[in-house]
Design a protein around this motif. Structure first.
Motif, PDB file in Angstrom:
ATOM      1  N   ALA A  31       0.820  -1.218   0.000  1.00  0.00           N
ATOM      2  CA  ALA A  31       0.000   0.000   0.000  1.00  0.00           C
ATOM      3  C   ALA A  31       0.854   1.268   0.000  1.00  0.00           C
ATOM      4  CB  ALA A  31      -0.940   0.005   1.203  1.00  0.00           C
ATOM      5  N   LEU A  32       2.156   1.144   0.295  1.00  0.00           N
ATOM      6  CA  LEU A  32       3.046   2.301   0.310  1.00  0.00           C
ATOM      7  C   LEU A  32       3.663   2.594  -1.050  1.00  0.00           C
ATOM      8  CD1 LEU A  32       5.116   1.691   3.580  1.00  0.00           C
ATOM      9  CD2 LEU A  32       3.349   3.426   3.225  1.00  0.00           C
ATOM     10  N   VAL A  33       3.596   1.638  -1.969  1.00  0.00           N
ATOM     11  CA  VAL A  33       4.349   1.756  -3.216  1.00  0.00           C
ATOM     12  C   VAL A  33       3.939   2.992  -4.013  1.00  0.00           C
ATOM     13  CG1 VAL A  33       4.875   0.649  -5.424  1.00  0.00           C
ATOM     14  CG2 VAL A  33       4.808  -0.723  -3.328  1.00  0.00           C
ATOM     15  N   GLU A  34       2.630   3.256  -4.096  1.00  0.00           N
ATOM     16  CA  GLU A  34       2.167   4.368  -4.910  1.00  0.00           C
ATOM     17  C   GLU A  34       2.676   5.701  -4.383  1.00  0.00           C
ATOM     18  OE1 GLU A  34      -0.369   7.635  -6.387  1.00  0.00           O
ATOM     19  OE2 GLU A  34      -0.190   6.952  -4.316  1.00  0.00           O
ATOM     20  N   THR A  35       2.559   5.933  -3.084  1.00  0.00           N
ATOM     21  CA  THR A  35       2.971   7.226  -2.543  1.00  0.00           C
ATOM     22  C   THR A  35       4.475   7.417  -2.658  1.00  0.00           C
ATOM     23  OG1 THR A  35       2.674   8.740  -0.685  1.00  0.00           O
ATOM     24  CG2 THR A  35       3.225   6.492  -0.123  1.00  0.00           C
ATOM     25  N   LEU A  36       5.261   6.353  -2.454  1.00  0.00           N
ATOM     26  CA  LEU A  36       6.707   6.453  -2.621  1.00  0.00           C
ATOM     27  C   LEU A  36       7.075   6.668  -4.084  1.00  0.00           C
ATOM     28  CD1 LEU A  36       7.907   3.700  -0.119  1.00  0.00           C
ATOM     29  CD2 LEU A  36       8.114   6.178   0.131  1.00  0.00           C
ATOM     30  N   GLY A  37       6.293   6.079  -4.976  1.00  0.00           N
ATOM     31  CA  GLY A  37       6.541   6.269  -6.404  1.00  0.00           C
ATOM     32  C   GLY A  37       6.423   7.718  -6.825  1.00  0.00           C
ATOM     33  N   ILE A  38       5.516   8.466  -6.203  1.00  0.00           N
ATOM     34  CA  ILE A  38       5.365   9.889  -6.518  1.00  0.00           C
ATOM     35  C   ILE A  38       6.642  10.645  -6.160  1.00  0.00           C
ATOM     36  CG2 ILE A  38       4.138  12.001  -5.864  1.00  0.00           C
ATOM     37  CD1 ILE A  38       1.602  10.303  -5.679  1.00  0.00           C
ATOM     38  N   GLY A  39       7.213  10.328  -4.998  1.00  0.00           N
ATOM     39  CA  GLY A  39       8.470  10.961  -4.599  1.00  0.00           C
ATOM     40  C   GLY A  39       9.613  10.598  -5.524  1.00  0.00           C
ATOM     41  N   LEU A  52      11.117  25.542 -14.353  1.00  0.00           N
ATOM     42  CA  LEU A  52       9.923  25.225 -13.578  1.00  0.00           C
ATOM     43  C   LEU A  52       9.243  24.017 -14.204  1.00  0.00           C
ATOM     44  CD1 LEU A  52       7.727  25.924 -11.454  1.00  0.00           C
ATOM     45  CD2 LEU A  52       6.690  27.418 -13.188  1.00  0.00           C
ATOM     46  N   MET A  53       8.922  23.031 -13.379  1.00  0.00           N
ATOM     47  CA  MET A  53       8.246  21.844 -13.891  1.00  0.00           C
ATOM     48  C   MET A  53       7.233  21.320 -12.881  1.00  0.00           C
ATOM     49  SD  MET A  53      11.282  18.949 -13.594  1.00  0.00           S
ATOM     50  CE  MET A  53      12.413  19.892 -14.609  1.00  0.00           C
ATOM     51  N   GLY A  54       6.232  20.646 -13.402  1.00  0.00           N
ATOM     52  CA  GLY A  54       5.300  19.907 -12.563  1.00  0.00           C
ATOM     53  C   GLY A  54       5.691  18.443 -12.549  1.00  0.00           C
ATOM     54  N   SER A  55       5.291  17.757 -11.503  1.00  0.00           N
ATOM     55  CA  SER A  55       5.509  16.318 -11.422  1.00  0.00           C
ATOM     56  C   SER A  55       4.198  15.672 -11.008  1.00  0.00           C
ATOM     57  CB  SER A  55       6.596  15.989 -10.401  1.00  0.00           C
ATOM     58  OG  SER A  55       6.841  14.601 -10.358  1.00  0.00           O
ATOM     59  N   ARG A  56       3.664  14.802 -11.863  1.00  0.00           N
ATOM     60  CA  ARG A  56       2.358  14.215 -11.603  1.00  0.00           C
ATOM     61  C   ARG A  56       2.442  12.686 -11.565  1.00  0.00           C
ATOM     62  NH1 ARG A  56      -3.402  14.700 -14.971  1.00  0.00           N
ATOM     63  NH2 ARG A  56      -4.700  14.206 -13.158  1.00  0.00           N
ATOM     64  N   ASN A  57       1.900  12.110 -10.519  1.00  0.00           N
ATOM     65  CA  ASN A  57       1.807  10.646 -10.406  1.00  0.00           C
ATOM     66  C   ASN A  57       3.183  10.004 -10.549  1.00  0.00           C
ATOM     67  OD1 ASN A  57      -1.018  10.982 -10.227  1.00  0.00           O
ATOM     68  ND2 ASN A  57      -1.238  10.932 -12.447  1.00  0.00           N
ATOM     69  N   SER A  58       3.236   8.833 -11.154  1.00  0.00           N
ATOM     70  CA  SER A  58       4.500   8.141 -11.397  1.00  0.00           C
ATOM     71  C   SER A  58       4.294   7.163 -12.540  1.00  0.00           C
ATOM     72  CB  SER A  58       4.985   7.421 -10.133  1.00  0.00           C
ATOM     73  OG  SER A  58       4.038   6.466  -9.693  1.00  0.00           O
ATOM     74  N   LEU A  59       5.367   6.494 -12.932  1.00  0.00           N
ATOM     75  CA  LEU A  59       5.348   5.598 -14.078  1.00  0.00           C
ATOM     76  C   LEU A  59       5.442   4.140 -13.643  1.00  0.00           C
ATOM     77  CD1 LEU A  59       7.738   7.679 -16.340  1.00  0.00           C
ATOM     78  CD2 LEU A  59       5.336   7.175 -16.857  1.00  0.00           C
ATOM     79  N   PRO A  60       5.071   3.202 -14.509  1.00  0.00           N
ATOM     80  CA  PRO A  60       5.162   1.774 -14.138  1.00  0.00           C
ATOM     81  C   PRO A  60       6.547   1.380 -13.647  1.00  0.00           C
ATOM     82  CG  PRO A  60       3.950   2.014 -16.184  1.00  0.00           C
ATOM     83  CD  PRO A  60       4.472   3.373 -15.852  1.00  0.00           C
ATOM     84  N   GLU A  61       7.592   1.913 -14.294  1.00  0.00           N
ATOM     85  CA  GLU A  61       8.946   1.547 -13.864  1.00  0.00           C
ATOM     86  C   GLU A  61       9.269   2.079 -12.473  1.00  0.00           C
ATOM     87  OE1 GLU A  61       9.576   4.612 -17.323  1.00  0.00           O
ATOM     88  OE2 GLU A  61       8.153   3.009 -16.830  1.00  0.00           O
ATOM     89  N   ASP A  62       8.601   3.172 -12.061  1.00  0.00           N
ATOM     90  CA  ASP A  62       8.784   3.662 -10.694  1.00  0.00           C
ATOM     91  C   ASP A  62       8.203   2.660  -9.692  1.00  0.00           C
ATOM     92  OD1 ASP A  62       9.923   6.080 -11.644  1.00  0.00           O
ATOM     93  OD2 ASP A  62       7.917   6.916 -11.956  1.00  0.00           O
ATOM     94  N   PHE A  63       7.030   2.105 -10.009  1.00  0.00           N
ATOM     95  CA  PHE A  63       6.446   1.074  -9.148  1.00  0.00           C
ATOM     96  C   PHE A  63       7.396  -0.107  -9.015  1.00  0.00           C
ATOM     97  CE2 PHE A  63       2.650   3.471  -9.434  1.00  0.00           C
ATOM     98  CZ  PHE A  63       1.739   2.981  -8.519  1.00  0.00           C
ATOM     99  N   GLU A  64       7.941  -0.557 -10.142  1.00  0.00           N
ATOM    100  CA  GLU A  64       8.825  -1.723 -10.118  1.00  0.00           C
ATOM    101  C   GLU A  64      10.097  -1.435  -9.324  1.00  0.00           C
ATOM    102  OE1 GLU A  64       8.057  -4.716 -11.169  1.00  0.00           O
ATOM    103  OE2 GLU A  64       6.083  -3.994 -11.791  1.00  0.00           O
TER     104      GLU A  64
END
Length: 341
Positions: free
Chosen positions: A143-151, A282-294
């Motif tokens: 359950a932590l993977v998604e939030t860490l993936g954003i970082g 200046l950039m935005g960062s939204r969500n994360s990518l499949p490779e970030d999850f992995e």
């Protein structure tokens, strides 16, 4: 099955929902754990962009595969009983962003628990392509993977270099995740927040080099005094606060980068000469990518990420409606709440 629906700001309802027939190339998962995050808290308070009511929240999910078609199982190498983290970003696959491997900012993106009903329920059907398997990790960890993936995604976006000085504004779960990965990249990290207890916690866990306790706003001279007479090479703002985000233009070094990870409902203004003379990126960062999850899953499995840093509270599924507001009221002591289904 039981589900918890946010019917309107501040109001939850436990209700019964039917389990729909399984679609091709999809899986049915049993939800075991749900992480609560700022998106859920903002939705509860009626301050979440891209949101409408009623909505079943929940996008940080640890789950178990309970139903899958044989051909889908073979194609995606997923089997019944697998423990999984769910990538909650449902992308179209055909827009310009998706075709450029930027499905995290798909033009038609549907995020579970935001644009459509999420995982605050007993069972959920999701595309097989959005399932990330790890039978080594606990459901809490999954359950932590998604939030860490954003970082992680935010740090990758910044192209952070070893030795860079970094300011992270906001010591919530996303800010702490950014700090974790910035440190792993060899950066010197200043973490800023209004909460001394959060900064103390982060310092105890080794996630910062310089704590900055914010009074009114962050001042450039105060940063310089902390960081050896330097302004930060990279600033990550994870607050979603307009004033905080606007102030970053006054804090960045010449030639530096600002990454907005949080967002607010409104427009941003900045002084163009100040922006231009510094040659700011200046950039935005939204969500994360499949490779970030992995990558997150692999690092958790190898012990490179200590999941105990993040989880501070647990709550039972049936108790969540009456307990939810208490986690907002106790935000100084709450890092990550895990709902056990």
């Amino acid at each position: 099955m039981k589900a918890i629906e946010l019917t309107s700001p501040g109001n939850f309802l436990i209700l019964e929902k039917e389990i729909k027939d399984l679609l091709p190339e999809s899986v049915l998962v049993k939800i075991h754990t749900i992480g609560l995050c700022g998106t859920d808290f903002h939705a509860f308070r009626g301050k979440q962009p891209f949101f409408s009511y009623p909505r079943i929240l929940g996008h940080e999910l640890g789950a178990e595969v309970v139903k899958i078609m044989p051909e889908t199982s073979e194609k995606y190498n997923i089997k019944i009983g697998d423990k999984v983290s769910i990538e909650p970003y449902l992308n179209c696959g055909t827009c310009q962003a998706c075709l450029s491997n930027r499905q995290n900012c798909c033009e038609q993106i549907r995020v579970l628990g935001v644009h459509q009903d999420g995982g605050m329920c007993e069972y959920l059907q999701v595309p097989a392509s959005k399932v990330h398997v790890s039978n080594k990790l606990s459901f809490d960890q999954l359950a932590l993977v998604e939030t860490l993936g954003i970082g992680l995604h935010a740090v990758k976006r910044s192209q952070l270099r070893q030795g860079d000085t970094v300011l992270i504004v906001g010591a919530g779960p996303i800010g702490l995740g950014i700090a974790n990965f910035a440190k792993s990249y060899g950066a010197k990290v200043c973490l800023a927040d209004f909460s001394k207890s959060r900064l103390d916690y982060a310092e105890k866990k080794g996630l910062l080099d310089f704590p900055y306790l914010v009074n009114a706003q962050i001042e450039p001279e105060d940063l310089k005094s902390l960081m050896n007479d330097k302004l930060p090479d990279v600033i990550f703002d994870a607050t979603g606060n307009k004033n905080s985000m606007a102030n970053t233009f006054n804090l960045i070094s010449h030639g530096g980068k600002i990454v907005f990870v949080g967002l607010f409902t409104g427009e941003m203004e900045f002084n163009d000469p100040n922006f231009h003379k510094r040659e700011t990126t200046l950039m935005g960062s939204r969500n994360s990518l499949p490779e970030d999850f992995e990558e997150i899953i692999k690092d958790m499995e190898n012990g490179k990420i200590d999941s105990q840093i993040w989880i501070t509270h647990h709550v039972a599924f049936d108790d969540l409606p009456k307990e939810f507001s208490s986690f907002i009221d106790s935000k100084d002591s709450v890092i990550k709440v895990i709902v056990n289904v």
